[in-house]
Every structure is written in structure tokens, then in C-alpha cells.
Design an enzyme around this catalytic site. Structure first.
Site, PDB file in Angstrom:
ATOM      1  N   ARG A 160      33.442 -14.146  22.190  1.00  0.00           N
ATOM      2  CA  ARG A 160      34.894 -14.346  22.248  1.00  0.00           C
ATOM      3  C   ARG A 160      35.273 -15.639  22.975  1.00  0.00           C
ATOM      4  NH1 ARG A 160      36.792  -8.013  22.891  1.00  0.00           N
ATOM      5  NH2 ARG A 160      37.115  -7.739  20.658  1.00  0.00           N
TER       6      ARG A 160
ATOM      7  N   GLY B 191      33.462  -3.570  14.865  1.00  0.00           N
ATOM      8  CA  GLY B 191      32.359  -3.671  15.825  1.00  0.00           C
ATOM      9  C   GLY B 191      30.991  -3.354  15.249  1.00  0.00           C
TER      10      GLY B 191
ATOM     11  N   GLY C 132      40.049  -2.728  16.107  1.00  0.00           N
ATOM     12  CA  GLY C 132      41.295  -2.061  15.714  1.00  0.00           C
ATOM     13  C   GLY C 132      42.179  -2.921  14.827  1.00  0.00           C
TER      14      GLY C 132
ATOM     15  N   LYS D   3      32.807   8.628   9.840  1.00  0.00           N
ATOM     16  CA  LYS D   3      33.726   9.689   9.410  1.00  0.00           C
ATOM     17  C   LYS D   3      34.864   9.205   8.526  1.00  0.00           C
ATOM     18  CE  LYS D   3      33.300  12.678  13.424  1.00  0.00           C
ATOM     19  NZ  LYS D   3      34.061  13.236  14.540  1.00  0.00           N
TER      20      LYS D   3
END
Ligand code: AMP
Length: 409
Positions: free
Chosen positions: A43, A361, A384, A204
């Protein structure tokens, strides 16, 4: 010029103060001497070109970031101070630090800075007003600068004072990394070259329901792998043994399948799989047809026939969006399908046949494991924010850069 305000749109920056929203929430560890050290500087590397560009134009660069979740309380363990030196090392520029992000003292320091100098502010989340997007707090942040530049795509899904509030007050723009990210995402899902394939894997269905629902309306091929494929297979009456499976979502996945048919989106599910009785390194595994899973076996990867068929479909595609591994890639041999498809996508990208955009990620970790992350057209390290973009949501930190009409394009 992109649809978003970029640094150029701000005009000459010499002698101005630019507040730069970075994401310096980097992985850190504590060494033997009790010092907090950076363990992954991705980052920092990503925001460095924007800092350099601003500094080279003579702007005073004031870096604003969050670190961890201090819940509005000052916490020395979550201070940004230890980031100053790693930043300076990468930039090859001195970086000074001040132990707050608002207040008269900070404003005075920003006003006294030399042109081109770089200042790191303390963790913005030490104030609870930050995550509430408190307007007074945003005003206080804005006092530090003449312009606002956001270069933290990973924070753009949050309407916080440091992403939205301050951007509504100051003339604002996307930094170089954010601009590159938005251009890549636009090419992948905004106005992509068809046929478009989306490869969605991971554990999931429940965590990616909105992604799947949105994608069936946008893409030509939806390739489903990972644990979530089990829920789709089970909903079609296939016995998935003791695999990870959300049986309670079978009605939901059936409606996703129906919606796909209505939208001419071809759904690809595994036809063969790799199973084992335990999820452990070197546990005995076998590759079988999808109809042969025994009650004590778990599906841990998609099989080679499925990989071959997906690879053939990718040959005919112009765009690929990828989130989530095809199998439990952290443990061999269940990484095989993820690695093979990552290599295939990288090859097609290198040949100029495919635009490949991946994010999230675990996906970045999987592509790094396959050794091909650098060969993709774009890899987003945002978690996200990348998923919300795949869900078709407006990201408030991005919208505010579009909505600012006070500068002419
Ligand atoms: P996600 O964060 O949803 O992208 O999920 C990533 C995780 O899904 C990784 O840790 C994988 O090990 C896991 N995963 C992928 N395929 C399977 C599978 N067939 N069974 C269980 N876990 C899986």
C-alpha cells in the site's frame, strides 16, 4: 481525461497544501526491540507515485490515513508514527510527522511547510467523528489544506469524513493510483469488451450474494468455483457429501440461476472435483465426477476437466473479472485449479486477447501464489471496496469525486 477529477484538473499546485487520503493500514508486526515494523509495503508503494508527483509540482503534501480500528480513542499501538520512516525510504524524501490530524497546531505546521515537503498526520480514526462523517470534523480536516486528493480506493466504500466529508469542502481529485484503479474497473465492468467472464470463487455464497445477483445481469459467463459452487450443485440435487455447503440458500441460488437464463448469462459449475476426507496438507485426495462424492468426502477443488472447459471458454472471452479462489488453495494439492486458471488468464492477457481484472484479499494471495499477479491487466488489493464495486454499488468516496462540479473539466 477520465470521468473523475484527477490531479491535473486541480491546476498549478506550487505552494499549495494538498491533503492526500492514503491507505496506510498496512500489515505490521512488533520486533524483538518492541518496535512496530511494516511486513507488507504494497500500500505504501501504491501511493508513493502520487506523493512524488504532488511534491515534484511544489505542493506541500499532507498525508491522512487511518490505521486499524481505534474506535475513536487515541491508542499508541495504532499510531501512524512508525510509518514515517518506511514512507521516507520508499519516497527517498524526508517525511515529517505530527501527532494529530486536526487543530491549530497542525494547521500552523502545514502553513509553515516548505513547498514540496511531505508531512504525515496521526491516525484519523483516533476521532470518533471520522467514521460518522461529522461535518465539523470534516471542516477541521479541511483547514489543513487547499486541495484534497484521494488515493485510497480501498476506503472509498465508506462515507467517512476523510473520504467524503472533506471532499465536499475542498476542491478534490483522484490520485494516480485511484485514477488507474477506476479506469481498470470501468474497462472490466462499466463498459467492457464482450464476451465478459466473471470467475467467482471463495468459501460461501452468503458473503457474495449481491455480487452474484449483479453479475448475472452484466456478464456473458459466470464461472462459479470454490466452496460456493457446492451450494449451487446441492441446489440442483447433487450430493456434495460433507463439503462446505449452505443448503439453506438453495432457493436463493435457484433464483440466481433463473435470472442468469433470463439475462443470457451462461453459468459454469464444476463437472469434476477433487475430494478428500480431511482438509489437511497431503491428505489422501481423489479426482472424481461430480456425481461420485461420498458422504464422508469434502470437495476442496474443481477438477482438471472443469479447468480444461473453463480455459476453452476463456479463449473466446475479451474481459475477465475474478474474485475468490477456485479451491482451498492454501493447501496443496487443492491449489491446482486456481493456479492453472490464473496461469491461463495471465497467458491470454499477455497475448493481448484478454483484459483481466482481479481483486479481493484472498484472490491477490492466490494470484501471487500462482506467480502471475503482475501479468494481469489490473489487480486490486482492496477487499470490501472491490466487492461493493462488483455488486454494482456506488462507492461514496468515488461518487464525490464525480459530483464535484465546481471545476470545469
Ligand atoms: P473468500 O474470502 O470468500 O474469497 O474465500 C476464500 C477462502 O475460500 C479460502 O480460504 C479458501 O480456502 C476457501 N475455499 C475455496 N474453496 C473451498 C472449498 N471447496 N471448500 C472450503 N473452502 C474453500
Amino acid at each position: 481525461m477520465t470521468r473523475f477529477r484527477n490531479i491535473e484538473s486541480l491546476g498549478p499546485l506550487e505552494g499549495t497544501r494538498v491533503l492526500l487520503r492514503a491507505d496506510l493500514n498496512v500489515p505490521m508486526t512488533v520486533n524483538e526491540d518492541g518496535e512496530r515494523i511494516v511486513t507488507d509495503n504494497t500500500r505504501i508503494l501504491s501511493v508513493a507515485p502520487t506523493i512524488k508527483a504532488l511534491s515534484e509540482q511544489g505542493a506541500r503534501v499532507i498525508i491522512l490515513s487511518h490505521f486499524g480500528r481505534p474506535q475513536g480513542v487515541r491508542n499508541p499501538e495504532l499510531s501512524l508514527e512508525p510509518l514515517g520512516q518506511p514512507l521516507a525510504n520508499i519516497l527517498k524524501l524526508p517525511v515529517s510527522y505530527v501527532d494529530d490530524c486536526i487543530g491549530d497546531e497542525v494547521v500552523a505546521i502545514t502553513e509553515a511547510m516548505e513547498d514540496g515537503a511531505v508531512l504525515l498526520l496521526e491516525n484519523v480514526r483516533f476521532y470518533k467523528e471520522e467514521t460518522k462523517n461529522d461535518p465539523d470534523f470534516a471542516e477541521q480536516l479541511a483547514r489543513n489544506a487547499d486541495f484534497f486528493v484521494n488515493d485510497a480506493f480501498s476506503c472509498c466504500h465508506r462515507a467517512h469524513a476523510s473520504t467524503v466529508g472533506v471532499a465536499e469542502i475542498l476542491q478534490s481529485a483522484a490520485g494516480l493510483a485511484l485514477e488507474k484503479e477506476l479506469d481498470a474497473l470501468e474497462k472490466a465492468l462499466g463498459s467492457p469488451k464482450h464476451p465478459v467472464a466473471a470467475l467467482v470463487g471463495g468459501a460461501k455464497v452468503s458473503t457474495k450474494l449481491d455480487v452474484l445477483t449483479h453479475l448475472v445481469e452484466k456478464v456473458d459467463h459466470l464461472i462459479i468455483g470454490g466452496g460456493m459452487a457446492n451450494t449451487f450443485l446441492a441446489a440442483q440435487g447433487i450430493d456434495v457429501g460433507s463439503s462446505l455447503c449452505e443448503h439453506e440458500l438453495s432457493g436463493t441460488v435457484v433464483s440466481i440461476l433463473e435470472n442468469a437464463t433470463l439475462n443470457d448469462c451462461k453459468i459454469h459449475l464444476p463437472t469434476d472435483v477433487v475430494v478428500a476426507k480431511e482438509f489437511a496438507a497431503n491428505s489422501a485426495s481423489r479426482t472424481i465426477n461430480i456425481n461420485e462424492v461420498q458422504s464422508d468426502e469434502m470437495i476442496l477443488d474443481v477438477g482438471p476437466d472443469t479447468v480444461k472447459s473453463i480455459s476453452a471458454d476463456l479463449e473466446g472471452c475479451k474481459t475477465l473479472i475474478w474474485n475468490g479462489p477456485m479451491g482451498a488453495f492454501e493447501i496443496e494439492p487443492f491449489d491446482a485449479a486456481t493456479v492453472a486458471l490464473a496461469v491461463k488468464a495471465a497467458e491470454l492477457t499477455e497475448k493481448g486477447q484478454l483484459i483481466s481484472v482481479a481483486g479481493g484479499g484472498d484472490t491477490v494471495a492466490a494470484l501471487n501464489h500462482a506467480g502471475v499477479a503482475a501479468k494481469f491487466s489490473h489487480v486490486s488489493t482492496a477487499g470490501g471496496a472491490f466487492l461493493e464495486w462488483m455488486e454494482g454499488k456506488n462507492l461514496p468516496g468515488v461518487s464525490v469525486l464525480l459530483a464535484d462540479r465546481r471545476l470545469s473539466l
